[in-house]
Each structure stands twice: as structure tokens, then as C-alpha cells.
Design an enzyme around this catalytic site. Sequence first.
Site, PDB file in Angstrom:
ATOM      1  N   HIS A  47       0.840  -1.188   0.000  1.00 47.60           N
ATOM      2  CA  HIS A  47       0.000   0.000   0.000  1.00 47.60           C
ATOM      3  C   HIS A  47       0.884   1.250   0.000  1.00 47.60           C
ATOM      4  CE1 HIS A  47      -3.724  -2.222   1.836  1.00 47.60           C
ATOM      5  NE2 HIS A  47      -3.306  -2.747   0.703  1.00 47.60           N
ATOM      6  N   GLU A  49       1.398   3.657   2.148  1.00 42.88           N
ATOM      7  CA  GLU A  49       2.186   3.919   3.339  1.00 42.88           C
ATOM      8  C   GLU A  49       3.473   3.104   3.351  1.00 42.88           C
ATOM      9  OE1 GLU A  49      -2.195   3.895   4.757  1.00 42.88           O
ATOM     10  OE2 GLU A  49      -0.991   3.134   3.088  1.00 42.88           O
ATOM     11  N   CYS A  72      -4.929   1.220   6.728  1.00 42.20           N
ATOM     12  CA  CYS A  72      -5.638  -0.011   7.078  1.00 42.20           C
ATOM     13  C   CYS A  72      -5.056  -0.592   8.358  1.00 42.20           C
ATOM     14  CB  CYS A  72      -5.571  -1.023   5.940  1.00 42.20           C
ATOM     15  SG  CYS A  72      -3.922  -1.690   5.627  1.00 42.20           S
ATOM     16  N   THR A 232     -20.618  10.570 -30.690  1.00 43.58           N
ATOM     17  CA  THR A 232     -19.503  11.437 -30.271  1.00 43.58           C
ATOM     18  C   THR A 232     -18.187  10.934 -30.836  1.00 43.58           C
ATOM     19  OG1 THR A 232     -20.611  12.093 -28.232  1.00 43.58           O
ATOM     20  CG2 THR A 232     -18.225  12.309 -28.282  1.00 43.58           C
ATOM     21  N   ASP A 236     -16.200  13.539 -33.196  1.00 50.81           N
ATOM     22  CA  ASP A 236     -15.043  14.222 -32.618  1.00 50.81           C
ATOM     23  C   ASP A 236     -13.727  13.460 -32.757  1.00 50.81           C
ATOM     24  OD1 ASP A 236     -16.917  16.070 -31.854  1.00 50.81           O
ATOM     25  OD2 ASP A 236     -16.940  15.496 -29.744  1.00 50.81           O
ATOM     26  N   ARG A 243      -4.018  14.745 -20.895  1.00 49.93           N
ATOM     27  CA  ARG A 243      -2.970  15.570 -21.490  1.00 49.93           C
ATOM     28  C   ARG A 243      -2.647  16.818 -20.666  1.00 49.93           C
ATOM     29  NH1 ARG A 243      -6.384  14.336 -25.565  1.00 49.93           N
ATOM     30  NH2 ARG A 243      -7.218  16.445 -25.812  1.00 49.93           N
TER      31      ARG A 243
END
Length: 407
Positions: A47, A49, A72, A232, A236, A243
Amino acid sequence: MNFLQLALEESFFSIGVSRPNPAVGAVVVKDGLVVGRGRTQSPGNAHAEVMALRDAGELARGAAIYVTLEPCCHYGRTPPCTKAIIEAGISEVYYAHADPNPAVRGKSRGILEAAGIKVYEGKDACLRAHAESGWSDSCSAEGCMTLAPDESENEGSVVFAEIERFFEAYDYFVRNKRTFVEVKVAISENGLMGMLDNRGVPAPLRITGSGAACWNHELRAMSDAILVGAGTLLADNPSLNVRYAHGNNPVKVLWAGHHEFTELEASRLKFFSKTAGGDKVDPAASLVFTCVKQPAIKSETILLSGNTFEENWTQMLDELSRRGMHRLMVEPGAHLSAKIFNDSVAQGEKTSPLWNRLDLWKSTDPSVERPVAQEGCEGLPFPGVPDSAVAKESAMIGHDILTVYYP
């Protein structure tokens, strides 16, 4: 500078890597200097940490650790992070967001304090997480970056709000075992969100400015997946990558509906390219949900079997939830918007909306609609905010106004 802001920036690079576990970031600080950074790895691995403590090494002893999410305190695929923090000799722990997991929530603090560690949580942790420069508040030397008390408090409040927003989808996922659906829509001053050219074919219409674009890419960076409809995609030809912000690219998801893509369409669309643009490689490529077979598409394709849009949308969310995706960002066109906002799914005697949050951008720049005014072009109107939606936030960036709605 705020140390929990630095931890949040680390967490963005954990999205798409840690799922179904939450994307968490951490930094270890000693004598005002960051000596360790970490982010949660893939399931079964360290994790945030633990990664930060490893990075700090012996410098962790007597240091403070700043974590976006409550550490945790139970054994799962990995040992408890509270155990690692105690063994590393950390003296102070700051975490911004309480874990909604009942196995963790509220328990970590007691364990850490019993070991003699000071613990700060929530907004208090964010307010205390600003970097101390060693200069006085009255410092006037050139380059002095000291924050006055009210400025540091404002900075901490902003960081706390950002982290709460970041974990909104994770909280929902833990409570409901479902992917959180966040819809982003941009409309012109008169409510147009697209246009048809003189052949009746969807054509791109740039509505918002650079400020809204940066905000949009930050949302992409904090999302597990980003979805567009076939209309779409064809109008497009978007890359759907990140970015203008720091973070990983989301999984690209296509709602193909009943449109069967030809080989020519598939070959020219960035959606199906192996790279996500720039020097970033998209490891997940793309995922297609469709109501008809797609022989021209080489990406992973899931054939939906529902009789209605609501049934198919639910099937899609079932699959994304199964994959552990916390947040789905949707950038719909006019047709898909109408479906999402006008339909609902039955849950017992009640019905539930198909979305969880709407980010509605409205431009106040009249020049946006100039292409629509050209001869033969037709504007595509936004179907409207659902009557049951409640506006909770509002902000203005340049010529664009953002209003945030919840069901």
C-alpha cells in the site's frame, strides 16, 4: 505547499493499478523535507504507506507520514499499514479521509495512538499539513513563500475538499458495490451541445475554453474509465487520454449501441489505437459495449442482451463494477444524454437514476455558436437537467460556468 496535496498527487498514479483497492498516496516528511513518497500498488502488493516508508528508509524514524486515506489496520492480502507505521518509528500520522470500509473506519487511530503516535485526521489534518518555511509571517524578502495563517487555512480547506471529492466514488463503491457514474456535459449559451453538418452528419463543436479543458482532464485522471457514445466518437474522434493533468489514462469505453462500425471507421478512430497519444502507452486499450455484433472491431467487445436502454446500461455497470472500477466518467452527446437523464432503473418499489453526478459546463461566449449559424448546419440541443436534480456547487472559469448536480 501542502503535504497532503503532494500525497493526493501520488494517488492519481495509482488509479487503474490498485483497483479494486482504493488509489492512495502518501509522503513521509522529516524536518520539513519530503524523504519518502509512495502510492498503492496492484492488489496483493504494498500500500501507499509501506511504499513511502520503504522510500524513506531509516529517515522514517521520528518523521511524520501524510496519507490521503485512513491507514488499514487489518490483515488482508497484505499486513496492516498501522503495523508498518509503528515499526518504522513514525511519530505523527496525518490522514485526510476516513475509510468507509467498516473493518477500518475509526479503528486505526486508536491503534496508532496506543503506540504513542500523534494522529490528525480529516480537515484538521489538511489544515496542519502545510509546509513550514521557517520564515516569519512578516517576511518580505524576495521569493518568500510563507503563508499567513488565514492563507494556509484556506489552502488546507481546498486540499480537504479535493481529497473528499477524490474519494467520493470509492465511498459509493464500498457502500453499493457499484461503479459511480459521473457525467460531464458542455453546452453553449443557448443550450446547444453539438451540431449536424449540411449532410446531417454529427460534426465537432468546441464549446468550452482552456480552463474547463484542464478541469476536464483532471477528471479523466481521477477516473477509472471514460465513456463516449458512437455519435460522439464519429463526430469528434477523441483520444480520451490525459494531457493537461498528471495521472494515468483511464480505460476507454465505447457505448456502441446499435451502430455497427465499418472497417474504415475503426481504422481511422483514435479510440482503437494501441497508444493513448503522446508518449503514454494505454495498457487497457479499449472496451466496447454493443447491442449488435462488431466484426470490424478488434478491441474487447461485450455484447449486451437487454431489451431496453436501462437494462443494457445496468449490464454495463454490472461488468464495470465486477472489474472493480470506482468512477466512470461519461462524455455523452445529445442522444446519449437524453437516454441517461430520462431513463431510470427499477429497484424494488422505487426507481433509481442512471447517473450519480452531473458536471454541467455552460459557455457565456456567443461566438461558440458561430459554426452552427453557417448555412445548412443544425444545432443539437441538450435535453435538459432532470427535474429531480439538485444543484450543489457552482464556479466560473473564464467564459464558462460549471454547475454540479446530484440526483
